[in-house]
Each structure stands twice: as C-alpha cells, then as structure tokens.
Design a protein around this motif. Structure first.
Motif, PDB file in Angstrom:
ATOM      1  N   PRO A   1       0.936  -1.206   0.049  1.00 24.50           N
ATOM      2  CA  PRO A   1       0.061   0.069   0.132  1.00 24.50           C
ATOM      3  C   PRO A   1       0.730   1.308   0.032  1.00 24.50           C
ATOM      4  CG  PRO A   1      -0.063  -1.137   2.025  1.00 24.50           C
ATOM      5  CD  PRO A   1       0.778  -1.945   1.268  1.00 24.50           C
ATOM      6  N   ARG A   2       0.449   2.367  -0.512  1.00 28.12           N
ATOM      7  CA  ARG A   2       1.047   3.271  -0.919  1.00 28.12           C
ATOM      8  C   ARG A   2       0.953   4.229   0.269  1.00 28.12           C
ATOM      9  NH1 ARG A   2       0.971   7.563  -5.885  1.00 28.12           N
ATOM     10  NH2 ARG A   2      -0.944   8.171  -4.802  1.00 28.12           N
ATOM     11  N   ILE A   3       1.544   3.908   1.539  1.00 25.12           N
ATOM     12  CA  ILE A   3       1.388   4.568   2.795  1.00 25.12           C
ATOM     13  C   ILE A   3       2.645   4.693   3.517  1.00 25.12           C
ATOM     14  CG2 ILE A   3      -1.142   4.222   2.893  1.00 25.12           C
ATOM     15  CD1 ILE A   3      -0.542   2.000   5.008  1.00 25.12           C
ATOM     16  N   LYS A   4       2.744   4.833   4.641  1.00 26.82           N
ATOM     17  CA  LYS A   4       4.099   4.738   5.511  1.00 26.82           C
ATOM     18  C   LYS A   4       3.624   3.455   6.306  1.00 26.82           C
ATOM     19  CE  LYS A   4       5.422   9.325   6.537  1.00 26.82           C
ATOM     20  NZ  LYS A   4       6.056  10.100   7.377  1.00 26.82           N
ATOM     21  N   LEU A   5       4.818   2.596   6.126  1.00 28.54           N
ATOM     22  CA  LEU A   5       4.624   1.112   6.584  1.00 28.54           C
ATOM     23  C   LEU A   5       6.002   1.114   7.365  1.00 28.54           C
ATOM     24  CD1 LEU A   5       3.922  -1.216   3.621  1.00 28.54           C
ATOM     25  CD2 LEU A   5       2.427  -0.386   5.643  1.00 28.54           C
ATOM     26  N   THR A   6       5.966   0.241   8.433  1.00 32.99           N
ATOM     27  CA  THR A   6       7.253  -0.169   9.258  1.00 32.99           C
ATOM     28  C   THR A   6       8.135  -1.038   8.718  1.00 32.99           C
ATOM     29  OG1 THR A   6       6.010  -1.836  10.668  1.00 32.99           O
ATOM     30  CG2 THR A   6       6.149   0.340  11.593  1.00 32.99           C
ATOM     31  N   GLY A   7       9.247  -1.207   9.156  1.00 32.95           N
ATOM     32  CA  GLY A   7      10.151  -2.239   8.320  1.00 32.95           C
ATOM     33  C   GLY A   7       9.577  -3.770   8.925  1.00 32.95           C
ATOM     34  N   LYS A   8       8.921  -3.855   9.768  1.00 36.00           N
ATOM     35  CA  LYS A   8       8.534  -5.297  10.123  1.00 36.00           C
ATOM     36  C   LYS A   8       7.085  -5.608   9.242  1.00 36.00           C
ATOM     37  CE  LYS A   8       7.195  -8.134  13.811  1.00 36.00           C
ATOM     38  NZ  LYS A   8       7.111  -8.263  15.526  1.00 36.00           N
ATOM     39  N   GLU A   9       6.330  -4.427   8.944  1.00 33.32           N
ATOM     40  CA  GLU A   9       5.013  -4.519   7.835  1.00 33.32           C
ATOM     41  C   GLU A   9       5.539  -4.719   6.653  1.00 33.32           C
ATOM     42  OE1 GLU A   9       1.733  -1.593  10.201  1.00 33.32           O
ATOM     43  OE2 GLU A   9       3.567  -0.592   9.174  1.00 33.32           O
ATOM     44  N   ILE A  10       6.336  -4.133   6.280  1.00 32.68           N
ATOM     45  CA  ILE A  10       7.193  -4.466   4.862  1.00 32.68           C
ATOM     46  C   ILE A  10       7.633  -5.907   4.634  1.00 32.68           C
ATOM     47  CG2 ILE A  10       9.167  -3.972   3.339  1.00 32.68           C
ATOM     48  CD1 ILE A  10       9.060  -1.002   4.440  1.00 32.68           C
ATOM     49  N   LYS A  11       8.302  -6.263   5.655  1.00 33.64           N
ATOM     50  CA  LYS A  11       8.838  -7.943   5.632  1.00 33.64           C
ATOM     51  C   LYS A  11       7.319  -8.830   5.701  1.00 33.64           C
ATOM     52  CE  LYS A  11      11.752  -7.192   9.228  1.00 33.64           C
ATOM     53  NZ  LYS A  11      12.693  -7.465  10.100  1.00 33.64           N
ATOM     54  N   ALA A  12       6.413  -8.405   6.533  1.00 33.93           N
ATOM     55  CA  ALA A  12       5.183  -9.203   6.534  1.00 33.93           C
ATOM     56  C   ALA A  12       4.519  -9.283   5.257  1.00 33.93           C
ATOM     57  CB  ALA A  12       4.474  -8.727   7.677  1.00 33.93           C
ATOM     58  N   PHE A  13       4.456  -8.127   4.354  1.00 29.66           N
ATOM     59  CA  PHE A  13       3.852  -8.125   3.166  1.00 29.66           C
ATOM     60  C   PHE A  13       4.640  -9.108   2.138  1.00 29.66           C
ATOM     61  CE2 PHE A  13       1.434  -4.312   4.455  1.00 29.66           C
ATOM     62  CZ  PHE A  13       0.091  -4.555   3.769  1.00 29.66           C
ATOM     63  N   ALA A  14       5.828  -8.966   2.336  1.00 25.82           N
ATOM     64  CA  ALA A  14       6.703  -9.780   1.458  1.00 25.82           C
ATOM     65  C   ALA A  14       6.557 -11.017   1.770  1.00 25.82           C
ATOM     66  CB  ALA A  14       8.173  -9.410   1.651  1.00 25.82           C
ATOM     67  N   ILE A  15       6.391 -11.603   2.824  1.00 21.35           N
ATOM     68  CA  ILE A  15       6.497 -13.060   3.324  1.00 21.35           C
ATOM     69  C   ILE A  15       4.774 -13.470   2.782  1.00 21.35           C
ATOM     70  CG2 ILE A  15       5.781 -14.529   5.376  1.00 21.35           C
ATOM     71  CD1 ILE A  15       8.087 -12.700   6.671  1.00 21.35           C
ATOM     72  N   ALA A  16       3.984 -12.748   2.858  1.00 19.30           N
ATOM     73  CA  ALA A  16       2.531 -12.937   2.572  1.00 19.30           C
ATOM     74  C   ALA A  16       2.604 -13.251   1.108  1.00 19.30           C
ATOM     75  CB  ALA A  16       1.577 -12.069   2.956  1.00 19.30           C
ATOM     76  N   GLU A  17       3.452 -12.546   0.237  1.00 21.93           N
ATOM     77  CA  GLU A  17       3.381 -12.885  -1.165  1.00 21.93           C
ATOM     78  C   GLU A  17       4.657 -13.850  -1.523  1.00 21.93           C
ATOM     79  OE1 GLU A  17       2.738  -9.593  -3.809  1.00 21.93           O
ATOM     80  OE2 GLU A  17       1.862  -8.155  -2.247  1.00 21.93           O
TER      81      GLU A  17
ATOM     82  N   LEU B   1      16.232  -5.713   7.547  1.00 16.94           N
ATOM     83  CA  LEU B   1      15.671  -5.038   6.290  1.00 16.94           C
ATOM     84  C   LEU B   1      16.487  -3.833   5.807  1.00 16.94           C
ATOM     85  CD1 LEU B   1      13.375  -5.108   4.241  1.00 16.94           C
ATOM     86  CD2 LEU B   1      12.160  -3.454   5.523  1.00 16.94           C
ATOM     87  N   PHE B   2      16.921  -3.815   4.648  1.00 17.34           N
ATOM     88  CA  PHE B   2      17.609  -2.600   4.188  1.00 17.34           C
ATOM     89  C   PHE B   2      16.796  -1.985   2.723  1.00 17.34           C
ATOM     90  CE2 PHE B   2      20.878  -5.348   6.103  1.00 17.34           C
ATOM     91  CZ  PHE B   2      21.653  -4.376   6.827  1.00 17.34           C
ATOM     92  N   GLU B   3      16.959  -0.740   2.780  1.00 12.72           N
ATOM     93  CA  GLU B   3      16.294  -0.104   1.694  1.00 12.72           C
ATOM     94  C   GLU B   3      17.668   0.054   0.672  1.00 12.72           C
ATOM     95  OE1 GLU B   3      13.744   3.776  -0.279  1.00 12.72           O
ATOM     96  OE2 GLU B   3      14.181   3.716   1.927  1.00 12.72           O
ATOM     97  N   ASP B   4      17.485  -0.226  -0.713  1.00  9.05           N
ATOM     98  CA  ASP B   4      18.439   0.126  -1.632  1.00  9.05           C
ATOM     99  C   ASP B   4      18.462   1.588  -2.153  1.00  9.05           C
ATOM    100  OD1 ASP B   4      19.627  -2.406  -1.113  1.00  9.05           O
ATOM    101  OD2 ASP B   4      18.483  -3.133  -2.934  1.00  9.05           O
TER     102      ASP B   4
ATOM    103  N   ASP C   1      12.549  -2.527  12.485  1.00  8.92           N
ATOM    104  CA  ASP C   1      11.283  -3.101  12.458  1.00  8.92           C
ATOM    105  C   ASP C   1      10.350  -1.978  13.061  1.00  8.92           C
ATOM    106  OD1 ASP C   1      12.118  -5.390  11.948  1.00  8.92           O
ATOM    107  OD2 ASP C   1      11.701  -6.366  14.014  1.00  8.92           O
ATOM    108  N   HIS C   2      10.557  -1.010  13.706  1.00  2.00           N
ATOM    109  CA  HIS C   2       9.552  -0.078  14.011  1.00  2.00           C
ATOM    110  C   HIS C   2       9.528   1.316  13.302  1.00  2.00           C
ATOM    111  CE1 HIS C   2      13.438   0.944  16.238  1.00  2.00           C
ATOM    112  NE2 HIS C   2      12.905   2.274  16.188  1.00  2.00           N
ATOM    113  N   GLN C   3      10.717   1.239  12.459  1.00  2.47           N
ATOM    114  CA  GLN C   3      10.989   2.642  11.588  1.00  2.47           C
ATOM    115  C   GLN C   3       9.993   2.717  10.707  1.00  2.47           C
ATOM    116  OE1 GLN C   3      15.131   2.758  10.204  1.00  2.47           O
ATOM    117  NE2 GLN C   3      14.454   4.670   9.150  1.00  2.47           N
ATOM    118  N   HIS C   4       9.324   3.907  10.362  1.00  2.00           N
ATOM    119  CA  HIS C   4       8.342   3.856   9.312  1.00  2.00           C
ATOM    120  C   HIS C   4       9.184   4.529   8.146  1.00  2.00           C
ATOM    121  CE1 HIS C   4       5.270   3.872  12.633  1.00  2.00           C
ATOM    122  NE2 HIS C   4       4.594   3.652  11.643  1.00  2.00           N
ATOM    123  N   VAL C   5       8.487   4.022   6.805  1.00  2.00           N
ATOM    124  CA  VAL C   5       9.109   4.329   5.520  1.00  2.00           C
ATOM    125  C   VAL C   5       7.785   4.897   4.777  1.00  2.00           C
ATOM    126  CG1 VAL C   5      10.310   3.391   3.548  1.00  2.00           C
ATOM    127  CG2 VAL C   5      10.744   2.701   5.927  1.00  2.00           C
TER     128      VAL C   5
END
Length: 93
Positions: free
Chosen positions: A32-48, A58-61, A72-76
């Motif tokens: 979703p095009r919103i702010k997500l935490t690192g943990k949420e990004i990983k959870a979406f990736a796992i679900a897919e 988790l790292f952002e390139d 995990d708690h940081q918003h992106v």
C-alpha cells in the motif's frame, strides 16, 4: 474530458487502497502506498511468497548505490520502484 490523471505505477488492491510494486530480494511485492514499518514491509513480502522471515534485517537500496537499514519499528513512505533487501540476522561467520 476528465481532469483525472492516471498513474500507471499505482494500482488498487481488493480493498480499494492504492498499491505500488516494490522489490524485496529482487521479487515483486505489492505494498500500500502509505507509511509502513520495516516489520510490516517484511510481513507483506512474506505473504506474497518472498522466502524471508520477520527476524531478518531489512535494508532499503538507495538510487546512489548505498543501503540504509530499516528497523522493525521505523516508518518508511512507500513509493513505486523502491528496492529492499532482507537478510538473515544469523551471523555465524
């Protein structure tokens, strides 16, 4: 004629939220095009189906070739074409 501008990089999910394609470990993931935490990004990736775990780091390139660690708690703020890498936190070297 409509004044609506259609952005082909933004799609809608089954809940009507705007979603964009990002890469996690070189695999496409819809976020979703919103702010997500690192943990949420990983959870979406796992679900897919990305073969990572929630305890991976988790790292952002960045476009300049550098990587920034995302806690995990940081918003992106999520946008199209972001690239993330999740690596095992197990350091047995």
């Amino acid at each position: 004629m409509s004044n609506d501008h259609i952005n082909p990089e933004v799609q809608k999910d089954h809940l009507g939220r705007e979603v964009v394609v990002v890469l996690v470990n070189n695999r496409k993931v819809l976020l979703p095009r919103i702010k997500l935490t690192g943990k949420e990004i990983k959870a979406f990736a796992i679900a897919e189906g990305v073969p990572i775990q929630l305890d991976f780091v988790l790292f952002e390139d960045l476009s300049n070739g550098q990587q920034v660690m995302i806690a995990d708690h940081q918003h992106v703020a999520i946008h199209a074409h972001q690239r993330f890498e999740a690596i095992d936190n197990d350091d047995n070297s």
